[in-house]
Design a protein around this motif. Structure first.
Motif, PDB file in Angstrom:
ATOM      1  N   ARG A  40       0.868  -1.178   0.000  1.00  8.29           N
ATOM      2  CA  ARG A  40       0.000   0.000   0.000  1.00  8.29           C
ATOM      3  C   ARG A  40       0.901   1.222   0.000  1.00  8.29           C
ATOM      4  O   ARG A  40       1.780   1.354   0.846  1.00  8.29           O
ATOM      5  N   TRP A  41       0.691   2.099  -0.987  1.00  4.34           N
ATOM      6  CA  TRP A  41       1.493   3.308  -1.131  1.00  4.34           C
ATOM      7  C   TRP A  41       0.628   4.536  -0.896  1.00  4.34           C
ATOM      8  O   TRP A  41      -0.581   4.519  -1.153  1.00  4.34           O
ATOM      9  N   GLU A 105       2.569  -9.312 -13.973  1.00  3.07           N
ATOM     10  CA  GLU A 105       1.564  -8.271 -14.150  1.00  3.07           C
ATOM     11  C   GLU A 105       1.670  -7.361 -12.933  1.00  3.07           C
ATOM     12  O   GLU A 105       1.382  -7.779 -11.807  1.00  3.07           O
ATOM     13  N   VAL A 106       2.107  -6.131 -13.168  1.00  2.00           N
ATOM     14  CA  VAL A 106       2.363  -5.186 -12.082  1.00  2.00           C
ATOM     15  C   VAL A 106       1.473  -3.973 -12.284  1.00  2.00           C
ATOM     16  O   VAL A 106       1.485  -3.356 -13.353  1.00  2.00           O
ATOM     17  N   ARG A 107       0.701  -3.658 -11.249  1.00  5.05           N
ATOM     18  CA  ARG A 107      -0.241  -2.545 -11.312  1.00  5.05           C
ATOM     19  C   ARG A 107      -0.164  -1.700 -10.045  1.00  5.05           C
ATOM     20  O   ARG A 107       0.025  -2.224  -8.951  1.00  5.05           O
ATOM     21  N   PHE A 108      -0.355  -0.393 -10.220  1.00  7.05           N
ATOM     22  CA  PHE A 108      -0.480   0.529  -9.101  1.00  7.05           C
ATOM     23  C   PHE A 108      -1.742   1.345  -9.342  1.00  7.05           C
ATOM     24  O   PHE A 108      -1.852   2.055 -10.335  1.00  7.05           O
ATOM     25  N   PHE A 109      -2.700   1.221  -8.425  1.00  3.74           N
ATOM     26  CA  PHE A 109      -3.973   1.917  -8.552  1.00  3.74           C
ATOM     27  C   PHE A 109      -3.837   3.335  -8.010  1.00  3.74           C
ATOM     28  O   PHE A 109      -3.617   3.535  -6.821  1.00  3.74           O
ATOM     29  N   VAL A 110      -3.987   4.318  -8.897  1.00  9.22           N
ATOM     30  CA  VAL A 110      -3.891   5.713  -8.485  1.00  9.22           C
ATOM     31  C   VAL A 110      -5.266   6.318  -8.211  1.00  9.22           C
ATOM     32  O   VAL A 110      -5.367   7.346  -7.557  1.00  9.22           O
ATOM     33  N   GLU A 111      -6.313   5.655  -8.707  1.00  8.14           N
ATOM     34  CA  GLU A 111      -7.696   6.066  -8.437  1.00  8.14           C
ATOM     35  C   GLU A 111      -8.602   4.844  -8.516  1.00  8.14           C
ATOM     36  O   GLU A 111      -8.312   3.886  -9.236  1.00  8.14           O
ATOM     37  N   ALA A 129      -8.655  -4.348  -5.241  1.00  6.81           N
ATOM     38  CA  ALA A 129      -7.544  -3.403  -5.216  1.00  6.81           C
ATOM     39  C   ALA A 129      -8.100  -1.997  -5.384  1.00  6.81           C
ATOM     40  O   ALA A 129      -8.934  -1.750  -6.258  1.00  6.81           O
ATOM     41  N   GLU A 130      -7.609  -1.092  -4.537  1.00 12.38           N
ATOM     42  CA  GLU A 130      -8.108   0.274  -4.547  1.00 12.38           C
ATOM     43  C   GLU A 130      -6.953   1.267  -4.589  1.00 12.38           C
ATOM     44  O   GLU A 130      -5.789   0.885  -4.551  1.00 12.38           O
ATOM     45  N   ARG A 131      -7.326   2.533  -4.644  1.00 13.14           N
ATOM     46  CA  ARG A 131      -6.324   3.607  -4.686  1.00 13.14           C
ATOM     47  C   ARG A 131      -5.235   3.352  -3.650  1.00 13.14           C
ATOM     48  O   ARG A 131      -5.520   3.107  -2.485  1.00 13.14           O
ATOM     49  N   GLY A 132      -3.986   3.384  -4.126  1.00  8.74           N
ATOM     50  CA  GLY A 132      -2.837   3.185  -3.244  1.00  8.74           C
ATOM     51  C   GLY A 132      -2.334   1.756  -3.209  1.00  8.74           C
ATOM     52  O   GLY A 132      -1.284   1.494  -2.626  1.00  8.74           O
ATOM     53  N   ASP A 133      -3.039   0.828  -3.839  1.00 10.89           N
ATOM     54  CA  ASP A 133      -2.610  -0.581  -3.843  1.00 10.89           C
ATOM     55  C   ASP A 133      -1.683  -0.849  -5.017  1.00 10.89           C
ATOM     56  O   ASP A 133      -1.959  -0.460  -6.151  1.00 10.89           O
ATOM     57  N   TRP A 134      -0.583  -1.525  -4.724  1.00 12.53           N
ATOM     58  CA  TRP A 134       0.388  -1.959  -5.721  1.00 12.53           C
ATOM     59  C   TRP A 134       0.427  -3.475  -5.658  1.00 12.53           C
ATOM     60  O   TRP A 134       0.547  -4.053  -4.577  1.00 12.53           O
TER      61      TRP A 134
END
Length: 189
Positions: A40-41, A105-111, A129-134
């Motif tokens: 979580r970022w 498969e690498v994802r970072f959810f910004v919204e 997965a929600e905003r801030g999840d990598w």
């Protein structure tokens, strides 16, 4: 809030879960024990409603550089799907079919949010997965992704290849048996 639900792969949407948690530490531990990376970022950047991919990539240049330095991902793009996207139904159908990739498969959810479903051994792990999840799903892991009927997310996608998203579909209809995004949200309410 992010949520992880684990069920037996032989089950279906009515089967009881083996685990259901919104605790980030539990989520990271459970996924890590199966080879999936989760963090979580902080997301201090609020993007303008009409931000295009170039603006999104520029806004998150620091995070992109950090990931690329640690993992060698050569290509990064931004995907944004809203409830009015003209291809939302087609994209949802494509992503809902179980598939694998030859790379992580690498994802970072910004919204927003989306539902990653991982078919690992005898289990299906569903991660809201929600905003801030990598999330980093290892190459070759069968999975599918639900954008929801009314998608609302923006994510950075990191690739090892220059071609971007390339999937190998398994042909297994397993995704049809498990809850979709809306069902998972309703069950958690």
């Amino acid at each position: 809030m992010s949520r992880l639900v684990i069920r037996a792969a032989a089950g279906d949407r009515q089967s009881p879960s083996k685990l259901a948690s919104s605790d980030g530490v539990v989520i990271a531990r459970e996924l890590a024990s199966r080879g999936v990376r989760f963090e979580r970022w902080a997301t201090p950047i609020d993007l303008p409603a009409g931000a295009d991919p170039a603006a999104i990539l520029a806004a998150y240049a620091g995070e992109i550089a950090r990931v690329q330095a640690g993992g060698g991902y050569r290509t990064v793009d931004a995907i944004r799907l809203g409830p009015d996207h003209p291809d939302r139904a087609t994209l949802r159908t494509k992503f809902l079919a179980e598939h694998t990739h030859a790379e992580d498969e690498v994802r970072f959810f910004v919204e927003g949010r989306g539902l990653f479903c991982l078919h690992i051994g005898e289990e299906v792990l569903q991660l809201l997965a929600e905003r801030g999840d990598w999330i980093g799903v290892p190459a070759g892991t069968p999975h599918w992704f639900d954008t929801g009927e009314r998608p609302d997310f923006c994510a950075l996608r990191f690739f090892d290849n220059s071609e971007g998203w390339v999937a190998s579909f398994t042909g297994d209809p397993i995704a049809e048996r498990f809850p979709l995004l809306e069902e998972l949200l309703a069950a958690a309410a």
